[in-house]
Design an enzyme around this catalytic site. Structure first.
Site, PDB file in Angstrom:
ATOM      1  CG  HIS A 255     -11.511   5.481 -47.183  1.00 49.39           C
ATOM      2  ND1 HIS A 255     -10.554   5.961 -48.054  1.00 49.39           N
ATOM      3  CD2 HIS A 255     -12.549   6.348 -47.250  1.00 49.39           C
ATOM      4  CE1 HIS A 255     -11.001   7.070 -48.606  1.00 49.39           C
ATOM      5  NE2 HIS A 255     -12.208   7.334 -48.140  1.00 49.39           N
ATOM      6  CG  ASP A 308     -20.338   7.613 -45.388  1.00 51.71           C
ATOM      7  OD1 ASP A 308     -20.705   8.790 -45.374  1.00 51.71           O
ATOM      8  OD2 ASP A 308     -19.862   7.066 -46.396  1.00 51.71           O
TER       9      ASP A 308
HETATM   10  N1  CMC Z   1     -16.711  -4.724 -43.880  1.00 52.40           N
HETATM   11  C1  CMC Z   1     -16.145  -5.929 -44.017  1.00 52.40           C
HETATM   12  N2  CMC Z   1     -15.039  -6.147 -44.751  1.00 52.40           N
HETATM   13  C2  CMC Z   1     -14.500  -5.099 -45.366  1.00 52.40           C
HETATM   14  C3  CMC Z   1     -15.045  -3.796 -45.275  1.00 52.40           C
HETATM   15  C4  CMC Z   1     -16.186  -3.641 -44.491  1.00 52.40           C
HETATM   16  N3  CMC Z   1     -16.776  -2.445 -44.371  1.00 52.40           N
HETATM   17  N4  CMC Z   1     -14.298  -2.948 -45.997  1.00 52.40           N
HETATM   18  C5  CMC Z   1     -13.325  -3.681 -46.547  1.00 52.40           C
HETATM   19  N5  CMC Z   1     -13.429  -4.972 -46.168  1.00 52.40           N
HETATM   20  C6  CMC Z   1     -12.568  -6.090 -46.554  1.00 52.40           C
HETATM   21  C7  CMC Z   1     -13.038  -6.647 -47.897  1.00 52.40           C
HETATM   22  O1  CMC Z   1     -13.986  -7.685 -47.726  1.00 52.40           O
HETATM   23  C8  CMC Z   1     -11.750  -7.123 -48.495  1.00 52.40           C
HETATM   24  O2  CMC Z   1     -11.410  -8.357 -47.904  1.00 52.40           O
HETATM   25  P1  CMC Z   1     -10.676  -9.523 -48.738  1.00 52.40           P
HETATM   26  O3  CMC Z   1      -9.353  -8.922 -49.094  1.00 52.40           O
HETATM   27  O4  CMC Z   1     -10.617 -10.630 -47.772  1.00 52.40           O
HETATM   28  O5  CMC Z   1     -11.538  -9.771 -49.931  1.00 52.40           O
HETATM   29  C9  CMC Z   1     -10.725  -6.094 -48.015  1.00 52.40           C
HETATM   30  O6  CMC Z   1     -11.258  -5.570 -46.781  1.00 52.40           O
HETATM   31  C10 CMC Z   1     -10.533  -4.940 -48.995  1.00 52.40           C
HETATM   32  O7  CMC Z   1     -11.819  -4.387 -49.243  1.00 52.40           O
HETATM   33  P2  CMC Z   1     -12.283  -3.838 -50.639  1.00 52.40           P
HETATM   34  O8  CMC Z   1     -13.767  -3.828 -50.694  1.00 52.40           O
HETATM   35  O9  CMC Z   1     -11.573  -4.575 -51.759  1.00 52.40           O
HETATM   36  O10 CMC Z   1     -11.708  -2.374 -50.549  1.00 52.40           O
HETATM   37  P3  CMC Z   1     -11.994  -1.215 -51.557  1.00 52.40           P
HETATM   38  O11 CMC Z   1     -10.903  -0.257 -51.397  1.00 52.40           O
HETATM   39  O12 CMC Z   1     -12.277  -1.752 -52.906  1.00 52.40           O
HETATM   40  O13 CMC Z   1     -13.384  -0.630 -51.017  1.00 52.40           O
HETATM   41  C11 CMC Z   1     -14.942   0.429 -49.584  1.00 52.40           C
HETATM   42  C12 CMC Z   1     -13.491   0.410 -50.111  1.00 52.40           C
HETATM   43  C13 CMC Z   1     -15.177   1.732 -48.843  1.00 52.40           C
HETATM   44  C14 CMC Z   1     -15.909   0.376 -50.780  1.00 52.40           C
HETATM   45  C15 CMC Z   1     -15.170  -0.780 -48.660  1.00 52.40           C
HETATM   46  O14 CMC Z   1     -14.327  -0.657 -47.529  1.00 52.40           O
HETATM   47  C16 CMC Z   1     -16.617  -0.922 -48.219  1.00 52.40           C
HETATM   48  O15 CMC Z   1     -17.407  -1.514 -48.970  1.00 52.40           O
HETATM   49  N6  CMC Z   1     -17.005  -0.347 -47.055  1.00 52.40           N
HETATM   50  C17 CMC Z   1     -18.394  -0.358 -46.617  1.00 52.40           C
HETATM   51  C18 CMC Z   1     -19.170   0.763 -47.304  1.00 52.40           C
HETATM   52  C19 CMC Z   1     -18.780   2.129 -46.775  1.00 52.40           C
HETATM   53  O16 CMC Z   1     -18.705   2.348 -45.588  1.00 52.40           O
HETATM   54  N7  CMC Z   1     -18.576   3.090 -47.716  1.00 52.40           N
HETATM   55  C20 CMC Z   1     -18.205   4.463 -47.365  1.00 52.40           C
HETATM   56  C21 CMC Z   1     -16.824   4.780 -47.824  1.00 52.40           C
HETATM   57  S1  CMC Z   1     -16.058   6.232 -47.122  1.00 52.40           S
HETATM   58  C22 CMC Z   1     -16.953   7.603 -47.568  1.00 52.40           C
HETATM   59  C23 CMC Z   1     -17.519   7.600 -48.929  1.00 52.40           C
HETATM   60  O17 CMC Z   1     -16.821   7.418 -49.920  1.00 52.40           O
HETATM   61  O18 CMC Z   1     -18.717   7.816 -49.026  1.00 52.40           O
END
Ligand code: CMC
Length: 371
Positions: A255, A308
């Site tokens: 998140h 989720d």
């Molecule tokens: N699985 C694997 N690695 C992850 C995940 C995950 N679910 N979430 C974050 N990371 C890693 C990511 O690869 C990155 O690593 P590095 O720094 O080595 O590149 C680091 O953690 C930071 O992640 P980010 O994608 O840059 O973080 P963000 O704040 O831009 O994105 C997020 C947040 C929710 C989009 C992301 O955590 C994600 O894609 N999660 C999976 C999809 C998900 O469950 N979405 C629902 C979000 S909560 C409710 C909603 O909004 O609907």
């Protein structure tokens, strides 16, 4: 390259509004609507009352609650012409595509050109009907018309399945949990659209399209798909290892704001745990194992289950097909979308950020045109 500005990738750490609607503490894992913790609201309130709270800023008295309940129950039915249009949609359309399209069509029936609370109430009342009608039409079943005497959640489950669920209060509480969450992607998108002073139907069409994506609300559907693919607790480690090796995101984890356990996921997990003691709740054991293994693999990385991760297990328990999960999210989040749009427009300034141009500037048409 134009270097007058910095790019804030994904607008991380950027505040775009001052708001009194909700407070998210990402370090402590707290979510507060209008001063009330979600834990307090799920214990004592219901969806209609929480909607009033989020829209108006304070809890309603009895008359005010009666007003909102009556408005929401009277506006449930869809115009006959829209039901007929829905019957023409391809049966394999995704429910979020249908919801996005029907909300847009409803705009043609509203006669409003600006954004009003009346439209917010109208759409909050009608979205469950659109979802339930589409579920019935898609599955070649007769539609079940809304009943004014039922509560918001009770009526939705009744329109879906034709009976009053003994668990409709639990469903109602999941709506409270999803009603609002600060300046998330779909709320931001709806606020950007609202800042042009357009109508509520355009605002909510934008928001639904944004929520649909797998990184946002669409994650709940993908989480259940993951559980289905895992099939058994024994396969969890190899499945997760493969995702990590291929640098795939694990759906339902991570998140932007919560760097600890998402408080909504915590509540959902507790509910499912209780339910599991007396009912057959599919995928819960797989989910527990996935959580345990992912937390071990991502130790010290502050990646925890988000809302989720557990919501789909509950929706699945209610027999809601996974393609419909994100529509349930939308059915609740319309409260936050409309509340933020209305709040922002009270002190409106159109959103107009910049991008930094890094392309060529001196091409000549006659030199570059290919024959
Ligand atoms: N699985 C694997 N690695 C992850 C995940 C995950 N679910 N979430 C974050 N990371 C890693 C990511 O690869 C990155 O690593 P590095 O720094 O080595 O590149 C680091 O953690 C930071 O992640 P980010 O994608 O840059 O973080 P963000 O704040 O831009 O994105 C997020 C947040 C929710 C989009 C992301 O955590 C994600 O894609 N999660 C999976 C999809 C998900 O469950 N979405 C629902 C979000 S909560 C409710 C909603 O909004 O609907």
């Amino acid at each position: 390259m134009d270097v007058d500005f910095d790019v804030k990738h994904g607008l991380e750490g950027v505040a775009v509004a001052i708001s009194s609607i909700s407070y998210v503490d990402g370090k402590k894992g707290e979510l507060v609507y209008r001063g009330f913790s979600i834990e307090d609201l799920i214990k004592n309130s219901n969806f209609e009352e929480t909607a009033y709270l989020i829209w108006f800023g304070s809890l309603p008295n009895e008359n005010e609650l009666d007003f909102i309940v009556s408005m929401l129950s009277k506006k449930r039915e869809l115009p006959e012409k829209i039901i007929n249009i829905m019957r023409l949609f391809p049966k394999n359309s995704h429910p979020m595509e249908v919801l996005r399209s029907v909300v847009s069509i409803l705009g043609m029936y509203s006669g409003e050109n600006n954004s009003t609370l009346e439209d917010a109430i109208n759409l909050t009342a009608k979205i469950p009907t659109v979802i339930a009608y589409w579920y019935r039409i898609k599955n070649n079943m007769p539609i079940i018309h809304p009943r004014e005497d039922l509560k918001h959640s009770e009526n939705f489950l009744y329109m879906m399945f034709g009976e009053i669920s003994q668990y409709s209060e639990l469903f109602d509480k999941t709506l409270i949990l999803h009603a609002e969450q600060g300046m998330n992607a779909s709320t931001f998108a709806s606020t950007v659209t609202a800042s042009t002073l357009t109508d509520t139907y355009s605002i909510i069409t934008t928001a639904i399209g944004t929520l649909k994506g797998p990184l946002h609300g669409g994650a709940n559907e993908r989480v259940l798909k993951m559980f289905e693919e895992i099939k058994s607790v024994d396969n969890v480690e190899s499945y997760i290892n493969a995702l990590i090796e291929n640098k795939n995101k694990i759906m339902g984890f991570g998140h932007r704001i919560y760097k600890t356990y998402d408080p909504r996921a915590k509540v959902l997990k507790e509910w499912i745990k209780e339910l599991f003691l007396k009912e057959n709740v599919e995928y819960f054991e797989i989910a527990l194992k996935v959580e345990e293994y992912v937390l071990k693999k991502f130790e010290n990385r502050k990646i925890y289950p988000n809302v989720d991760f557990y919501s789909g297990i509950l929706y699945n328990f209610f027999n809601i097909p996974k393609e419909f999960f994100t529509t349930i999210f939308a059915m609740a989040r319309i409260i936050g979308w409309t509340a933020h749009s209305m709040e922002y427009c009270k002190n409106n300034r159109i959103f107009r950020p910049r991008s930094i141009y890094n392309g060529p500037k001196n091409f000549k048409y006659k030199e570059y045109k290919r024959s």
